[in-house]
Motif scaffolding. Structure first.
Motif, PDB file in Angstrom:
ATOM      1  N   ALA A  20      -1.406  -1.991  16.363  1.00 13.52           N
ATOM      2  CA  ALA A  20      -0.484  -2.764  15.509  1.00 13.52           C
ATOM      3  C   ALA A  20      -0.654  -4.281  15.682  1.00 13.52           C
ATOM      4  CB  ALA A  20       0.958  -2.341  15.778  1.00 13.52           C
ATOM      5  N   ARG A  35      -7.661   0.616   8.510  1.00 18.64           N
ATOM      6  CA  ARG A  35      -6.678   1.695   8.411  1.00 18.64           C
ATOM      7  C   ARG A  35      -7.310   2.974   8.924  1.00 18.64           C
ATOM      8  NH1 ARG A  35      -2.450  -0.229   5.698  1.00 18.64           N
ATOM      9  NH2 ARG A  35      -2.755  -1.902   4.183  1.00 18.64           N
ATOM     10  N   ARG A  74      -8.671  -5.980  10.925  1.00 16.27           N
ATOM     11  CA  ARG A  74      -8.129  -5.255   9.782  1.00 16.27           C
ATOM     12  C   ARG A  74      -8.689  -3.831   9.786  1.00 16.27           C
ATOM     13  NH1 ARG A  74      -8.461  -7.474   4.651  1.00 16.27           N
ATOM     14  NH2 ARG A  74      -8.661  -5.411   3.754  1.00 16.27           N
ATOM     15  N   THR A 131      -3.419  -0.229  10.882  1.00 18.32           N
ATOM     16  CA  THR A 131      -2.408   0.826  10.834  1.00 18.32           C
ATOM     17  C   THR A 131      -3.048   2.192  11.117  1.00 18.32           C
ATOM     18  OG1 THR A 131      -2.661   1.162   8.458  1.00 18.32           O
ATOM     19  CG2 THR A 131      -0.982  -0.424   9.164  1.00 18.32           C
ATOM     20  N   THR A 165       0.050   2.362   2.599  1.00 19.68           N
ATOM     21  CA  THR A 165       1.294   1.608   2.797  1.00 19.68           C
ATOM     22  C   THR A 165       1.620   1.487   4.289  1.00 19.68           C
ATOM     23  OG1 THR A 165       2.556   3.640   2.412  1.00 19.68           O
ATOM     24  CG2 THR A 165       2.339   2.149   0.548  1.00 19.68           C
ATOM     25  N   GLY A 166       0.713   1.948   5.122  1.00 18.57           N
ATOM     26  CA  GLY A 166       0.854   1.739   6.571  1.00 18.57           C
ATOM     27  C   GLY A 166       1.897   2.612   7.239  1.00 18.57           C
ATOM     28  N   LYS A 167       2.222   3.760   6.628  1.00 14.22           N
ATOM     29  CA  LYS A 167       3.240   4.650   7.218  1.00 14.22           C
ATOM     30  C   LYS A 167       2.701   5.347   8.461  1.00 14.22           C
ATOM     31  CE  LYS A 167       6.550   5.724   3.702  1.00 14.22           C
ATOM     32  NZ  LYS A 167       6.259   6.135   2.341  1.00 14.22           N
ATOM     33  N   ALA A 168       3.585   5.669   9.387  1.00 17.19           N
ATOM     34  CA  ALA A 168       3.171   6.328  10.634  1.00 17.19           C
ATOM     35  C   ALA A 168       2.821   7.794  10.394  1.00 17.19           C
ATOM     36  CB  ALA A 168       4.289   6.235  11.668  1.00 17.19           C
ATOM     37  N   ARG A 208      -1.547   3.991  17.124  1.00 16.74           N
ATOM     38  CA  ARG A 208      -0.846   3.117  16.169  1.00 16.74           C
ATOM     39  C   ARG A 208      -0.195   1.936  16.903  1.00 16.74           C
ATOM     40  NH1 ARG A 208       1.506   3.272  11.119  1.00 16.74           N
ATOM     41  NH2 ARG A 208       3.524   2.259  10.966  1.00 16.74           N
ATOM     42  N   SER A 209       0.463   2.250  18.024  1.00 16.45           N
ATOM     43  CA  SER A 209       1.106   1.174  18.797  1.00 16.45           C
ATOM     44  C   SER A 209       0.066   0.218  19.371  1.00 16.45           C
ATOM     45  CB  SER A 209       1.935   1.768  19.943  1.00 16.45           C
ATOM     46  OG  SER A 209       2.981   2.530  19.410  1.00 16.45           O
ATOM     47  N   THR A 264      -2.145   6.354  10.654  1.00 14.08           N
ATOM     48  CA  THR A 264      -1.253   7.297   9.963  1.00 14.08           C
ATOM     49  C   THR A 264      -1.625   8.726  10.359  1.00 14.08           C
ATOM     50  OG1 THR A 264      -1.089   5.799   8.078  1.00 14.08           O
ATOM     51  CG2 THR A 264      -0.545   8.103   7.649  1.00 14.08           C
ATOM     52  N   GLY A 269      -3.166  -5.821  13.328  1.00 13.75           N
ATOM     53  CA  GLY A 269      -3.026  -5.627  11.876  1.00 13.75           C
ATOM     54  C   GLY A 269      -3.675  -4.349  11.380  1.00 13.75           C
TER      55      GLY A 269
END
Ligand SMILES: NC(=O)c1ccc[n+]([C@@H]2O[C@H](COP(=O)([O-])OP(=O)(O)OC[C@H]3O[C@@H](n4cnc5c(N)ncnc54)[C@H](OP(=O)(O)O)[C@@H]3O)[C@@H](O)[C@H]2O)c1
Length: 269
Positions: free
Chosen positions: A178, A140, A138, A183, A229-232, A174-175, A185, A181
């Motif tokens: 993923a 971010r 986990r 993210t 919100t996990g946006k790129a 990011r790729s 940004t 889990g």
């Protein structure tokens, strides 16, 4: 017996003592679900932010004073966070600097500082913290790039190119992350009202009057919303989003012409 409460996981924020980074730290503190590890070079300003957040919100803040432009900075920050013994939920790599000037005119020492600060340290911070996040499955990550990453801009080649690196690095990372889990940004602000620009080179008052500068709090807010919100990618503000579209369409020779002919564009600083 007192109940034993687990320590809160933390968010690590670099460049947290001013501008966008400080606004990010304030908003994370307001959420109240994370401890903060704030990293910057200026001890006084960093400790002032730590005091402010503790007093206002009771936030547990761990300041780390570190010159992130040194080759060993990422390893030192990672070791310092490791020693705290708390899980890292979020890594926000935001510290940055800016100067105008063509490549052939650049002060090599200043250019080296920028390359370390925008390329080497962010990449190695991601390597070290992404490894931990992958193990805990986990996390971010947010990297602060810039809308200057959309095109090749003569006159800010060092800045724009390092920000382009951050943007593509974040997309690839990011790729890679993923499946675990995690993210990643990219935050890509346009001109923002902070201490980034040398006021003897950029007329900040005039820029504010013309509404060119976005509020740092709004940029931080948009970035955190995108991260959680996990946006790129997040380009804060409709004007900046429109600019990224326009930048894809404008021919390079027009950008070059404006650069050569526009007397209002700063040349050095
Ligand atoms: N403002 C804009 O128009 C704009 C536009 C697009 C992108 N950005 C990006 O947004 C990010 C934040 O910048 P900002 O606008 O908020 O400017 P800022 O107020 O000048 O903040 C820069 C932060 O980076 C830290 N920093 C700089 N050099 C450092 C070093 N060697 N070691 C450790 N920390 C260092 C500074 O801390 P110290 O004071 O301790 O050095 C400060 O906290 C940067 O990556 C910038 O490129 C800004």
């Amino acid at each position: 017996m007192r109940p034993v409460t687990a320590p809160l996981p933390c968010a690590v924020v670099t460049g947290a003592c001013s501008g966008i980074g400080r606004e990010i730290a304030r908003r994370l503190a307001a959420r109240g679900d994370l401890a903060l590890v704030l990293v910057s070079e200026n001890r006084e300003r960093l400790e002032a932010v730590a005091r402010e957040l503790f007093t206002a919100r009771g936030t547990q803040v761990h300041p780390i004073v570190c010159d992130l432009a040194r080759p060993e900075a990422a390893r030192e920050v990672h070791a310092a966070v490791d020693a705290l013994g708390i899980a890292v939920e979020a890594l926000i790599v935001n510290a940055g600097m800016f100067f105008f000037g063509e490549v052939a005119d650049a002060d090599p020492r200043k250019a080296n500082v920028m390359l370390q600060l925008h390329v080497v340290t962010p990449s190695l911070l991601c390597t070290l913290f992404a490894r931990d996040m992958r193990a805990q499955r986990r996390g971010r990550i947010m990297l602060t790039s810039s809308i200057s990453a959309w095109r090749a801009f003569p006159g800010i080649a060092y800045y724009g190119s390092t920000k382009t690196y951050l943007r593509t690095f974040a997309a690839a990372l990011r790729s890679e992350l993923a499946p675990y889990g995690i993210t990643v940004t990219t935050l890509a602000p346009g001109a923002t009202d902070t201490g980034l620009y040398d006021p003897t080179v950029v007329d900040m008052e005039r820029a504010r009057r013309f509404g060119v500068m976005m509020d740092a709090g709004k940029v931080a807010e948009a970035g955190l919303r995108a991260m959680f919100t996990g946006k790129a990618e997040c380009v804060p503000g409709p004007f900046n989003r429109a600019a990224t579209v326009a930048m894809r369409l404008v021919p390079q020779r027009l950008i070059d012409l404006v650069r050569r002919r526009a007397p209002w564009l700063p040349v050095a600083g």
